[in-house]
Design an enzyme around this catalytic site. Sequence first.
Site, PDB file in Angstrom:
ATOM      1  N   HIS A  32     -28.735 -35.139 -46.003  1.00 29.08           N
ATOM      2  CA  HIS A  32     -28.084 -35.056 -44.694  1.00 29.08           C
ATOM      3  C   HIS A  32     -27.678 -36.463 -44.260  1.00 29.08           C
ATOM      4  O   HIS A  32     -28.504 -37.371 -44.266  1.00 29.08           O
ATOM      5  CB  HIS A  32     -29.091 -34.463 -43.702  1.00 29.08           C
ATOM      6  CG  HIS A  32     -28.521 -34.126 -42.384  1.00 29.08           C
ATOM      7  ND1 HIS A  32     -28.551 -34.998 -41.324  1.00 29.08           N
ATOM      8  CD2 HIS A  32     -27.888 -33.012 -41.937  1.00 29.08           C
ATOM      9  CE1 HIS A  32     -27.979 -34.434 -40.276  1.00 29.08           C
ATOM     10  NE2 HIS A  32     -27.566 -33.226 -40.628  1.00 29.08           N
ATOM     11  N   ASP A  85     -13.939 -35.258 -35.538  1.00 24.04           N
ATOM     12  CA  ASP A  85     -15.252 -35.156 -36.190  1.00 24.04           C
ATOM     13  C   ASP A  85     -15.874 -33.855 -35.729  1.00 24.04           C
ATOM     14  O   ASP A  85     -16.313 -33.747 -34.583  1.00 24.04           O
ATOM     15  CB  ASP A  85     -16.123 -36.353 -35.783  1.00 24.04           C
ATOM     16  CG  ASP A  85     -17.487 -36.305 -36.454  1.00 24.04           C
ATOM     17  OD1 ASP A  85     -17.644 -35.587 -37.452  1.00 24.04           O
ATOM     18  OD2 ASP A  85     -18.399 -37.013 -35.966  1.00 24.04           O
ATOM     19  N   MET A  86     -15.893 -32.858 -36.585  1.00 28.23           N
ATOM     20  CA  MET A  86     -16.324 -31.536 -36.117  1.00 28.23           C
ATOM     21  C   MET A  86     -17.063 -30.728 -37.172  1.00 28.23           C
ATOM     22  O   MET A  86     -16.795 -30.823 -38.356  1.00 28.23           O
ATOM     23  CB  MET A  86     -15.110 -30.733 -35.673  1.00 28.23           C
ATOM     24  CG  MET A  86     -14.065 -30.559 -36.745  1.00 28.23           C
ATOM     25  SD  MET A  86     -12.656 -29.579 -36.198  1.00 28.23           S
ATOM     26  CE  MET A  86     -13.342 -27.923 -36.279  1.00 28.23           C
ATOM     27  N   LYS A  89     -10.321 -18.228 -39.970  1.00 29.73           N
ATOM     28  CA  LYS A  89      -9.740 -19.532 -40.320  1.00 29.73           C
ATOM     29  C   LYS A  89     -10.853 -20.565 -40.500  1.00 29.73           C
ATOM     30  O   LYS A  89     -10.836 -21.361 -41.436  1.00 29.73           O
ATOM     31  CB  LYS A  89      -8.754 -19.993 -39.243  1.00 29.73           C
ATOM     32  CG  LYS A  89      -7.571 -19.063 -39.089  1.00 29.73           C
ATOM     33  CD  LYS A  89      -6.620 -19.589 -38.045  1.00 29.73           C
ATOM     34  CE  LYS A  89      -5.576 -18.524 -37.712  1.00 29.73           C
ATOM     35  NZ  LYS A  89      -4.598 -19.003 -36.747  1.00 29.73           N
ATOM     36  N   GLY A 106     -11.883 -37.981 -30.541  1.00 29.89           N
ATOM     37  CA  GLY A 106     -12.732 -39.182 -30.659  1.00 29.89           C
ATOM     38  C   GLY A 106     -12.734 -40.049 -29.414  1.00 29.89           C
ATOM     39  O   GLY A 106     -13.633 -40.876 -29.235  1.00 29.89           O
TER      40      GLY A 106
HETATM   41  N1  LIG Z   1     -24.304 -34.081 -41.367  1.00 28.19           N
HETATM   42  C1  LIG Z   1     -24.232 -32.816 -41.106  1.00 28.19           C
HETATM   43  O1  LIG Z   1     -24.713 -32.033 -41.888  1.00 28.19           O
HETATM   44  C2  LIG Z   1     -23.558 -32.295 -39.862  1.00 28.19           C
HETATM   45  C3  LIG Z   1     -23.433 -30.916 -39.673  1.00 28.19           C
HETATM   46  C4  LIG Z   1     -22.815 -30.464 -38.518  1.00 28.19           C
HETATM   47  C5  LIG Z   1     -22.337 -31.366 -37.572  1.00 28.19           C
HETATM   48  N2  LIG Z   1     -22.472 -32.704 -37.802  1.00 28.19           N
HETATM   49  C6  LIG Z   1     -21.993 -33.675 -36.804  1.00 28.19           C
HETATM   50  O2  LIG Z   1     -22.238 -33.184 -35.501  1.00 28.19           O
HETATM   51  C7  LIG Z   1     -21.336 -33.794 -34.605  1.00 28.19           C
HETATM   52  C8  LIG Z   1     -20.871 -32.823 -33.559  1.00 28.19           C
HETATM   53  O3  LIG Z   1     -19.962 -31.852 -34.108  1.00 28.19           O
HETATM   54  P1  LIG Z   1     -19.267 -30.780 -33.118  1.00 28.19           P
HETATM   55  O4  LIG Z   1     -18.409 -29.879 -33.898  1.00 28.19           O
HETATM   56  O5  LIG Z   1     -20.321 -30.192 -32.242  1.00 28.19           O
HETATM   57  O6  LIG Z   1     -18.378 -31.764 -32.235  1.00 28.19           O
HETATM   58  P2  LIG Z   1     -17.670 -31.474 -30.832  1.00 28.19           P
HETATM   59  O7  LIG Z   1     -17.369 -30.032 -30.670  1.00 28.19           O
HETATM   60  O8  LIG Z   1     -18.425 -32.150 -29.747  1.00 28.19           O
HETATM   61  O9  LIG Z   1     -16.292 -32.284 -30.999  1.00 28.19           O
HETATM   62  C9  LIG Z   1     -15.382 -31.939 -32.008  1.00 28.19           C
HETATM   63  C10 LIG Z   1     -14.140 -32.788 -31.904  1.00 28.19           C
HETATM   64  O10 LIG Z   1     -13.401 -32.437 -30.723  1.00 28.19           O
HETATM   65  C11 LIG Z   1     -13.047 -33.611 -30.021  1.00 28.19           C
HETATM   66  N3  LIG Z   1     -12.978 -33.286 -28.598  1.00 28.19           N
HETATM   67  C12 LIG Z   1     -13.978 -32.805 -27.817  1.00 28.19           C
HETATM   68  N4  LIG Z   1     -13.541 -32.630 -26.564  1.00 28.19           N
HETATM   69  C13 LIG Z   1     -12.240 -33.008 -26.535  1.00 28.19           C
HETATM   70  C14 LIG Z   1     -11.216 -33.053 -25.532  1.00 28.19           C
HETATM   71  N5  LIG Z   1     -11.450 -32.687 -24.281  1.00 28.19           N
HETATM   72  N6  LIG Z   1      -9.997 -33.501 -25.887  1.00 28.19           N
HETATM   73  C15 LIG Z   1      -9.723 -33.877 -27.145  1.00 28.19           C
HETATM   74  N7  LIG Z   1     -10.642 -33.863 -28.147  1.00 28.19           N
HETATM   75  C16 LIG Z   1     -11.878 -33.424 -27.837  1.00 28.19           C
HETATM   76  C17 LIG Z   1     -14.125 -34.608 -30.325  1.00 28.19           C
HETATM   77  O11 LIG Z   1     -13.665 -35.951 -30.133  1.00 28.19           O
HETATM   78  C18 LIG Z   1     -14.408 -34.288 -31.783  1.00 28.19           C
HETATM   79  O12 LIG Z   1     -13.539 -35.003 -32.628  1.00 28.19           O
HETATM   80  C19 LIG Z   1     -20.267 -34.448 -35.470  1.00 28.19           C
HETATM   81  O13 LIG Z   1     -20.493 -35.840 -35.475  1.00 28.19           O
HETATM   82  C20 LIG Z   1     -20.512 -33.881 -36.863  1.00 28.19           C
HETATM   83  O14 LIG Z   1     -20.142 -34.774 -37.908  1.00 28.19           O
HETATM   84  C21 LIG Z   1     -23.064 -33.177 -38.926  1.00 28.19           C
END
Ligand SMILES: NC(=O)c1ccc[n+]([C@@H]2O[C@H](COP(=O)([O-])OP(=O)(O)OC[C@H]3O[C@@H](n4cnc5c(N)ncnc54)[C@H](O)[C@@H]3O)[C@@H](O)[C@H]2O)c1
Length: 347
Positions: free
Chosen positions: A116, A174-175, A227, A308
């Site tokens: 991880h 990053d999602m 999707k 971001g």
């Molecule tokens: N290593 C692993 O195994 C693992 C697994 C799952 C998630 N993660 C990490 O968890 C973190 C959170 O993921 P998530 O899917 O919950 O992220 P999230 O839903 O908070 O955000 C997803 C993306 O949407 C963008 N975003 C959010 N609000 C916005 C807005 N109002 N306008 C424009 N863009 C917007 C964010 O900047 C981001 O790029 C990430 O860093 C991901 O890499 C890691």
Amino acid sequence: MNISPDKIRHFSNQLLMKVDVPQEEAEIITEVLLEADLREIHSHGFLRLPIYIERIQKGMITNKVDINVEQENPVLALLDGNYGAGQVVAYKAMEKSIEKAEESGIGLVAVKNSNHFGITAYYSLMAAKKDKIGIVISNVSPLMPAIGGAEKVIGNNPISIAAPSTEGDPIVLDMALSNTAFGKVLFAKEKNQSIPEDWGVDAKGLPTTDPDDVINGGFLSPVGGPKGFGLALMAEILTGVLSGGHFSKMIPSMYDLNQKQSISHFMLTIDIKQLVPLEIYYSGIKQLVSYIKNSKKAAGTDQIYLPGEIEFLKEKKNLEAGVPMEEQTFHNLNELAKNLGVEGLNV
Ligand SMILES: NC(=O)c1ccc[n+]([C@@H]2O[C@H](COP(=O)([O-])OP(=O)(O)OC[C@H]3O[C@@H](n4cnc5c(N)ncnc54)[C@H](O)[C@@H]3O)[C@@H](O)[C@H]2O)c1
């Protein structure tokens, strides 16, 4: 509470070195965790340090990274991470991907037998900070069923794409590929709230608005239905299948302390200037950003953000204010420090 970045940096490095992680590697792990908490992605910040350390102590993550290059040519490489810390393996893999892109225009590094690695943006941003586009994908243990399924077969595999910009910070998506984080379902239950129908399904694979149904034997749903499921499946192919590593049901949970995880990553770097002059790329970015940021806003919206951007704003604020930390995380870290004979963290 808020803790100064230097204080938590020192503390985290001491804990990792206490379990025989070399200093250089401890510093990489710490930086990735720190960046997550500064960006307020607390699910992937220092909250995870105790489980990483427990896995190191049990030998499920090796305490010293020993990467084996199995295949290499000027544009691609296949690395065996030999169960090293995901942050260090991914950091080194991304360095190699960037080096190859510098030499050949593009650099693809596939990684197997890693762990991880935390927030995906950390690695894609390594490329964006060097005038390159970075694309990083990882697989994780399965959390979601197939569409119409009622069994965990696919991870909420995270994807990050970072593109450099002269209009401020890099633009970085990053999602994870689940519609929501499991933590948000737990939060809804705590507040006695129902959840939207597309967040998860019950144990039979049927849609539900009751958080209890998801928590007790149900599953998270992929973002955007079929999707998102398709993207998660392709992420699994680009990581685990393409690297000859593990995927889907082969990957145990990181909380299973008796099994190695064997996570795979995909790191791709594109050296923009070898495709188009940087002036052309950056003038395109400028125009695109202007179209988006200056577009007509919906009623009640003050500002339109780029992917971001919100996280960068939080990072800047927290670099001044200190790293925000939940009481429980603070307590767990200090318990760990006590057990390891490391001086505790104080505010
Ligand atoms: N290593 C692993 O195994 C693992 C697994 C799952 C998630 N993660 C990490 O968890 C973190 C959170 O993921 P998530 O899917 O919950 O992220 P999230 O839903 O908070 O955000 C997803 C993306 O949407 C963008 N975003 C959010 N609000 C916005 C807005 N109002 N306008 C424009 N863009 C917007 C964010 O900047 C981001 O790029 C990430 O860093 C991901 O890499 C890691």
